[in-house]
Design an enzyme around this catalytic site. Structure first.
Site, mmCIF file in Angstrom:
data_model
loop_
_atom_site.group_PDB
_atom_site.id
_atom_site.type_symbol
_atom_site.label_atom_id
_atom_site.label_comp_id
_atom_site.label_asym_id
_atom_site.label_seq_id
_atom_site.Cartn_x
_atom_site.Cartn_y
_atom_site.Cartn_z
ATOM 1 N N SER A 212 0.846 -1.187 0.000
ATOM 2 C CA SER A 212 0.000 0.000 0.000
ATOM 3 C C SER A 212 0.884 1.240 0.000
ATOM 4 O O SER A 212 1.653 1.461 0.947
ATOM 5 C CB SER A 212 -0.909 -0.005 1.231
ATOM 6 N N HIS A 292 -5.402 1.694 12.864
ATOM 7 C CA HIS A 292 -5.890 1.972 11.521
ATOM 8 C C HIS A 292 -7.057 2.945 11.533
ATOM 9 O O HIS A 292 -7.226 3.719 10.590
ATOM 10 C CB HIS A 292 -6.294 0.701 10.778
ATOM 11 N N HIS A 316 -2.834 0.595 -3.850
ATOM 12 C CA HIS A 316 -2.430 -0.637 -3.174
ATOM 13 C C HIS A 316 -2.662 -1.832 -4.087
ATOM 14 O O HIS A 316 -3.364 -1.753 -5.096
ATOM 15 C CB HIS A 316 -3.126 -0.813 -1.816
#
Length: 348
Positions: A212, A292, A316
């Site tokens: 990513s 996250h 990503h």
């Protein structure tokens, strides 16, 4: 609005998407489109590991692999990045891509022996190889903008129009063609096999890889300041958590790397790449883990503030691979390196 899954890979669904057919994403995103004739791709990571800054033996190894890429059967595209791992070692990782598995199969054996073989002149340098060669139904890509493909997308025939399956939890899974009929759940055990000085790791089925990336090279003034001061530190915090404590949530290894030019010069690009027990484990971290959640919040604030004027590029690629679609081998590397970190203590 297109589907992320190309027409030739669509099948009758036995597993439903996470959104209804009339879902409209709030902003555009795109995926790479390979020619229908491409059935399988190869993603191969060749790593050099040193304590401290890379020295002459490491530089020689990097030059050797770059020369090997130019040989018959070499990759269509490759790039290089570096990072400091949890044990304080410098790792320089060169990742190469093929869309012709036959070429890779002919090229790889000699290169493997030169990179992790017994006769390699180590000179205090560790080396490793991490390869996935999934069918095209086993991975997905996502890009925030057009015009500058990265990773496996460089091999693609082109990019899609705006796609539907993004900007919701579960979009990553819904973009993988295999998800139409398979849960892609992990199965089997991870084992290690010693071959002289090198260690081969045999993974469980449906190991997951994510790469990513971020490219802030086009940003200017206030946007650059916003990314580097408000977003990147939060991203780094999450990447460090996965690096140091990821095993507790199913992340075997995480590398937050700075992309470098062939001469080692740092660029304004970075990417995180990590090995996961399963796609489900990656999804759980993305959807609910505080690290996250903070990354997502910082990114959304950034993008909502700038809107279409944002020049930050994001992408990503996520792959789910069977055990027989993977190859992991390590020579003179510390035991937390890559998939070595996934091996149960009693199996090492």
């Amino acid at each position: 609005m297109e589907s992320a899954i190309p027409e030739h890979l669509k099948s009758v669904r036995t597993r439903h998407r996470r959104v209804p057919d009339d879902y409209a994403p709030p902003y555009p995103s795109f995926v790479a489109r390979h020619k229908p004739s491409v059935a399988r791709v190869v993603m191969a990571y060749f790593g050099v590991q040193t304590r401290g800054e890379p020295f002459e033996a490491a530089e020689q190894a990097l030059a050797w692999i770059a020369a090997a890429f130019k040989q018959t059967g070499g990759p269509t595209h490759w790039d290089r990045a570096r990072y400091i791992d949890e044990a304080g070692f410098t790792n320089v990782v060169t990742v190469a891509y093929w869309d012709d598995h036959t070429k890779f199969d002919g090229w790889f054996p000699a290169v493997r022996e030169g990179w992790t073989g017994e006769r390699r002149n180590a000179g205090g340098v560790g080396t490793f190889i991490e390869v996935l060669h999934p069918g095209v139904e086993g991975y997905e890509t996502l890009f925030s903008s057009l015009g500058r493909p990265e990773g496996v997308a460089v091999l693609a025939d082109g990019m899609s129009g705006e796609i539907q399956e993004h900007a919701y939890w579960g979009g990553m899974r819904d973009r993988i063609p295999k998800s139409q009929t398979s849960e892609m759940a992990p199965s089997g055990n991870i084992t290690a096999v010693r071959d002289g000085a090198r260690i081969r790791v045999i993974p469980s089925d449906n190991v997951c890889l994510i790469r990513s990336g971020q490219d802030w090279g086009d940003t200017e003034a206030s946007e650059r300041k916003m990314y580097l001061e408000d977003v990147e530190p939060v991203l780094r915090e999450g990447m460090d958590f996965l690096r140091d404590d990821g095993r507790s949530i199913g992340c075997y290894a995480n590398r937050y790397m700075t992309v470098v030019a062939t001469d080692g010069t740092r660029t304004e690009k970075s990417y995180g790449m990590s090995w996961w027990k399963s796609l489900a484990a990656l999804e759980r971290w993305a959807e609910s883990h505080p690290t996250h959640v903070r990354i997502f919040g910082a990114a959304m604030k950034y993008l909502s503030t700038l809107g279409p004027a944002a020049k930050l590029r994001l992408y990503h690629e996520v792959t789910v691979a069977r055990a027989d679609e993977a190859f992991f081998e390590y020579l003179d590397c510390h035991p937390q390196t890559g998939m070595l970190n996934a091996v149960p203590t009693d199996a090492a």
